[in-house]
Design a protein around this motif. Sequence first.
Motif, short mmCIF file in Angstrom:
data_model
loop_
_atom_site.label_atom_id
_atom_site.label_comp_id
_atom_site.label_asym_id
_atom_site.label_seq_id
_atom_site.Cartn_x
_atom_site.Cartn_y
_atom_site.Cartn_z
N LEU A 142 2.34 2.13 -1.76
CA LEU A 142 0.95 1.81 -1.42
C LEU A 142 0.46 0.61 -2.21
O LEU A 142 -0.24 -0.26 -1.67
CB LEU A 142 0.07 3.03 -1.69
CG LEU A 142 0.26 4.22 -0.74
CD1 LEU A 142 -0.39 5.46 -1.31
CD2 LEU A 142 -0.32 3.90 0.64
N MET A 188 1.69 -2.57 -0.70
CA MET A 188 0.98 -2.95 0.52
C MET A 188 -0.41 -3.48 0.21
O MET A 188 -0.87 -4.45 0.83
CB MET A 188 0.88 -1.74 1.45
CG MET A 188 2.22 -1.24 1.97
SD MET A 188 2.04 0.08 3.19
CE MET A 188 1.34 1.41 2.22
N TYR A 189 -1.08 -2.84 -0.73
CA TYR A 189 -2.46 -3.21 -1.08
C TYR A 189 -2.54 -3.30 -2.61
O TYR A 189 -2.98 -2.36 -3.28
CB TYR A 189 -3.44 -2.16 -0.54
CG TYR A 189 -3.30 -1.96 0.95
CD1 TYR A 189 -3.70 -2.94 1.85
CD2 TYR A 189 -2.73 -0.80 1.47
CE1 TYR A 189 -3.56 -2.77 3.21
CE2 TYR A 189 -2.59 -0.62 2.84
CZ TYR A 189 -3.00 -1.61 3.70
OH TYR A 189 -2.85 -1.44 5.06
N HIS A 212 -10.00 6.00 1.23
CA HIS A 212 -10.53 4.64 1.07
C HIS A 212 -11.62 4.59 0.02
O HIS A 212 -11.63 3.71 -0.85
CB HIS A 212 -11.05 4.15 2.42
CG HIS A 212 -11.55 2.74 2.39
ND1 HIS A 212 -10.81 1.69 1.86
CD2 HIS A 212 -12.71 2.18 2.83
CE1 HIS A 212 -11.50 0.57 1.97
NE2 HIS A 212 -12.65 0.84 2.55
N ALA A 233 -7.83 -2.81 -0.30
CA ALA A 233 -7.35 -2.62 1.07
C ALA A 233 -8.27 -3.28 2.09
O ALA A 233 -7.91 -3.34 3.28
CB ALA A 233 -7.24 -1.12 1.38
N GLU A 269 -3.48 -6.55 7.62
CA GLU A 269 -3.34 -5.14 7.96
C GLU A 269 -4.19 -4.24 7.05
O GLU A 269 -3.86 -3.09 6.81
CB GLU A 269 -1.87 -4.71 7.92
CG GLU A 269 -1.01 -5.42 8.95
CD GLU A 269 0.37 -4.85 9.07
OE1 GLU A 269 0.61 -4.04 9.99
OE2 GLU A 269 1.23 -5.22 8.24
N GLY A 270 -5.29 -4.81 6.57
CA GLY A 270 -6.24 -4.04 5.80
C GLY A 270 -7.36 -3.51 6.68
O GLY A 270 -7.27 -3.51 7.91
N TRP A 306 -8.69 2.02 9.93
CA TRP A 306 -7.60 1.62 9.03
C TRP A 306 -6.60 2.75 8.79
O TRP A 306 -5.43 2.49 8.47
CB TRP A 306 -8.20 1.15 7.71
CG TRP A 306 -7.23 0.92 6.60
CD1 TRP A 306 -6.30 -0.07 6.51
CD2 TRP A 306 -7.11 1.69 5.38
NE1 TRP A 306 -5.61 0.03 5.32
CE2 TRP A 306 -6.09 1.09 4.62
CE3 TRP A 306 -7.77 2.80 4.88
CZ2 TRP A 306 -5.71 1.58 3.37
CZ3 TRP A 306 -7.40 3.29 3.64
CH2 TRP A 306 -6.38 2.69 2.89
N VAL A 308 -2.54 2.29 7.76
CA VAL A 308 -1.90 2.57 6.47
C VAL A 308 -0.88 3.69 6.62
O VAL A 308 0.17 3.68 5.95
CB VAL A 308 -2.96 2.89 5.39
CG1 VAL A 308 -3.72 4.17 5.70
CG2 VAL A 308 -2.31 3.01 4.03
N LYS A 360 2.23 1.94 8.02
CA LYS A 360 2.85 1.09 7.01
C LYS A 360 3.57 1.90 5.95
O LYS A 360 4.68 1.53 5.51
CB LYS A 360 1.79 0.19 6.35
CG LYS A 360 1.33 -0.95 7.23
CD LYS A 360 0.20 -1.73 6.59
CE LYS A 360 0.59 -2.40 5.31
NZ LYS A 360 1.57 -3.51 5.53
N LEU A 361 2.98 3.01 5.52
CA LEU A 361 3.63 3.82 4.50
C LEU A 361 4.90 4.46 5.04
O LEU A 361 5.94 4.47 4.37
CB LEU A 361 2.67 4.90 4.00
CG LEU A 361 3.27 5.83 2.92
CD1 LEU A 361 3.62 5.03 1.67
CD2 LEU A 361 2.31 6.96 2.58
#
Length: 393
Positions: free
Chosen positions: A27, A30-31, A81, A119, A124-125, A358, A362, A365-366
């Motif tokens: 994570l 990614m962010y 979030h 994020a 891709e946020g 979102w 996420v 992506k994870l």
Amino acid sequence: MFPRVGAPTLARLGIMPVLLRDVTAALDAMYPPSYADSWDAVGLVCGDPRQQVQRVMFAVDPAPVVVDEALDWGADLLVVHHPLLLKGVHGVAADTPKGRTLHRLVRGGCALFTAHTNADAPAEGVNEALAAALGLVDARVITGDVDGVDKLVTFVPHEDAERVRDALARAGAGRIGDYDSCSFTGEGEGRFRPRDGASPAIGRVGEVEVVAEARIECVLPRPLRREVVRALRDVHPYEEPAFDLVELAEPPEGRASRGSGRIGGLERRTSLREFAEQVREALPGTAHGVRVAGDPDRSVRTVAVTSGAGDFLLETVLGTDADVYVTSDLRHHRAGEFLEHEGPALVDVAHWAAEWTWLPVVERKLVQGLAERGDTVDTRVSTTCTDPWTFRL
């Protein structure tokens, strides 16, 4: 409560458990936490990094009803979030709302992780997810900076090169456009002499050692320096790994890869009324609904969006060619003053609904990031509405 399978049982089945630290590292890649605003509080809120994770749930708010859902489902990790602990606290007693939430999560064996302003702005946020949900084409950052790029060069024994390359890629290095795990490897000869006090992985104290080494080069976003260097040091076999970290010049065609809001076009021109209907259909339903300020028959093609409370971008949006601005939590006077400029129309949506878009992003992506490591977890996106407004007359 969903029964958790112990690590020894998984080992007998030939399955290595996914640890919480592996999931949070994915994570963070990614962010990156370094993307967060200085006032924000992101990252792991509670949970043992060494605990195993089989089920991950995603939600906007760490509200009590969401915690109930996570524990009933048997989640080992709840990714949200909005931060639970944003301002400084001096205790988490169970007779306070926030303390009660933390105690319930800890007793239930469920960790809590927050990705907030870190994020919002990246690719891709949250902002980009909202733009995609509303059908914007070629959406670009409204205001932001081109991320600087560094190049990392390191030297490692041949037998450890693949392990180091993998660790750097997992930390976010080696991403170029639509490609990842990009690197260059050359061959050479490393020479060193361990001094008194050293504990060399190769060689002896006081003797010059010569090792056949691979030279690994890869690029990385500058905000990821800390994470990438940490990953290198964690996996490199040497006590003191040698590496170069070089700042690269910005290419002339540089375009902001992260920043506040997004602006893009619709596939076809439509009216403000029809666009508002599209927004309503695209977002989860709430009592707030979709509020619109502007001529219903106004022509709309270019759309600006900002997830969350977006009135801080009103003046910036006035300087764009947007026909309409979609955001949340607009205040009476600010909205009225904005409309006096005869600029874009306004569409005000529920804060929770805009940012919910979102969660599927996420989640995907994870799952993809863990799959690249050969890991799998069960995932779930909460559809429980935590918008504070429950009905409207």
